[in-house]
Enzyme design. Structure first.
Site, mmCIF file in Angstrom:
data_model
loop_
_atom_site.group_PDB
_atom_site.id
_atom_site.type_symbol
_atom_site.label_atom_id
_atom_site.label_comp_id
_atom_site.label_asym_id
_atom_site.label_seq_id
_atom_site.Cartn_x
_atom_site.Cartn_y
_atom_site.Cartn_z
ATOM 1 N N GLY A 20 0.823 -1.199 0.000
ATOM 2 C CA GLY A 20 0.000 0.000 0.000
ATOM 3 C C GLY A 20 0.858 1.250 0.000
ATOM 4 N N GLU A 79 5.368 -6.430 7.807
ATOM 5 C CA GLU A 79 4.667 -5.495 8.692
ATOM 6 C C GLU A 79 5.246 -5.378 10.100
ATOM 7 O OE1 GLU A 79 2.016 -6.280 5.307
ATOM 8 O OE2 GLU A 79 3.222 -7.548 6.617
ATOM 9 N N ASP A 111 -1.788 -7.941 7.008
ATOM 10 C CA ASP A 111 -3.217 -7.748 6.775
ATOM 11 C C ASP A 111 -3.552 -8.229 5.373
ATOM 12 O OD1 ASP A 111 -1.940 -5.604 5.481
ATOM 13 O OD2 ASP A 111 -3.629 -4.248 5.788
ATOM 14 N N GLY A 170 0.172 -5.314 0.503
ATOM 15 C CA GLY A 170 -1.037 -5.244 -0.309
ATOM 16 C C GLY A 170 -0.914 -5.950 -1.632
#
Length: 377
Positions: free
Chosen positions: A83, A154, A162, A131
């Site tokens: 992202g 992360e 995620d 992402g």
């Protein structure tokens, strides 16, 4: 006319360069081809890109001419680096809400990809992070190459895996997914196959030919085309490491994991313990709990809802903006975590990341299966 005026007139006469769309949406024969098109940013996902992907996929569901969807990345470096972390950091430090909206729509996109009713072929060439994993590893057909470098980094920036990462990694063989998640490790193409994040390996030089054949109605079924182009993968380095990874990461307390790794005879286990100790203690503990919870869940949607709860709280916490500052903004690589070690972490603090969000919950429901859909009445 003065010289500055002449220059201004020349600039005005110069035609503006057209702005390329951030996602290229093409129809090629029987294929709908989606190309993430921010090569200078390594195709990092923006909110706009998520919307364009969702719009195209929804339209193609009902399009009889589109039999297969292909996802690829523009440029030579990779599919997607994750992202737009700088924009998310801005929200984290200013109290903005754009990231909440972005994650909500992104997670809906992840779920759509996982349940897509037509073959969805993701070309996971080069860098695939965060992402980028979400738009590829939930696909029905996941292709890696000898250039693939896939990861969920992360915990190194004070966040958690995620985009369905906890769902995917919790289903990797043994504790391989726990190892990758807690160390923020990268995997090559062979490792991705071992982790269950990919299905086939194809030479990167054959990807254009693969897309052509996927688009050609006379080339045979999607499976036939993929099998014809696929090459044998080398043995994953994770295979040889399973003994110490499973033994070391098979605990439900991160402190016990570090202790178990340090008690192992393998130097690699000690290195893994050292790596975990450098990550955000909060992220490590929350990630481990999220993985264990996801392992017992019955659907990706449940895991995404849990990740959304965690993400919103990470956004307003200390370690996430601090991790991005240290790794991406200032690049001093010296994050100041709070608390600074796993020993100082309180269980109540970890549990707070999982509390329901009330009206802000991610409204994702798993669609009924074809068998159950027609069983009412």
């Amino acid at each position: 006319m003065s010289a500055p005026d002449e220059q201004a007139e020349k600039r005005a006469e110069k035609p503006e360069q057209p702005v390329e769309p951030t996602v290229l949406v093409e129809r090629r024969g029987r294929a709908g081809v989606l190309t993430l098109n921010r090569p200078r940013a390594l195709n990092a996902l923006t909110h706009e890109m998520v919307g364009l992907l969702h719009e195209a996929l929804r339209a193609w569901v009902e399009d009889p001419e589109i039999e297969v969807v292909v996802l690829r990345g523009a440029g030579e470096r990779g599919l997607c680096a994750g992202g737009d972390i700088v924009a998310i950091h801005r929200d984290a430090t200013t109290g903005g809400t754009g990231s909440e909206d972005f994650w909500r729509d992104e997670y809906h996109l992840n779920a759509l990809i996982a349940r897509y009713p037509k073959p969805y072929v993701a070309l996971m060439d080069g860098i695939v992070l965060g992402g980028g994993v979400g738009v590829s590893a939930h696909a029905s057909h996941r292709v890696v190459t000898e250039r693939t470098r896939i990861g969920m980094p992360e915990t190194g920036i004070g966040f958690v895996p995620d985009v369905g990462g906890t769902w995917l990694l919790s289903r990797s063989p043994g504790e391989l997914g726990t190892y990758v998640a807690l160390t923020a490790g990268h995997a090559d193409g062979a490792d991705a196959l071992e982790l269950g994040l990919a299905d086939r390996m194809v030479a990167s030089s054959d990807l254009d030919r693969l897309v052509e054949q996927l688009a050609d109605p006379s080339a045979g079924s999607i499976e036939t085309v993929l099998d014809a182009v696929a090459v044998p993968a080398p043995e994953s380095a994770l295979t040889a490491a399973r003994a110490w990874i499973d033994a070391g990461f098979g605990h439900d307390d991160p402190r016990e994991i570090v202790a178990a790794l340090r008690a192992r005879p393998e130097p690699e286990a000690h290195a893994a313990a050292d790596t975990v100790a450098t990550k955000s203690p909060t992220s490590v503990a929350v990630t481990l709990r999220a993985l264990r919870a996801a392992r017992a869940m019955g659907s990706l949607e449940e895991a995404l809802a849990q990740e959304y709860r965690i993400a919103l709280r990470m956004l307003r916490g200390h370690d996430f903006p601090e991790g991005v500052r240290a790794q991406v903004i200032d690049k001093d690589r010296s994050p100041r975590w709070e608390p600074a070690s796993l020993d100082l972490l309180q269980e109540a603090d970890v549990a707070s990341y999982f509390a329901p969000l009330g009206d802000a919950e991610l409204a994702l429901t798993r669609p009924p299966s074809p068998a159950s859909a027609g069983s009412e009445g």
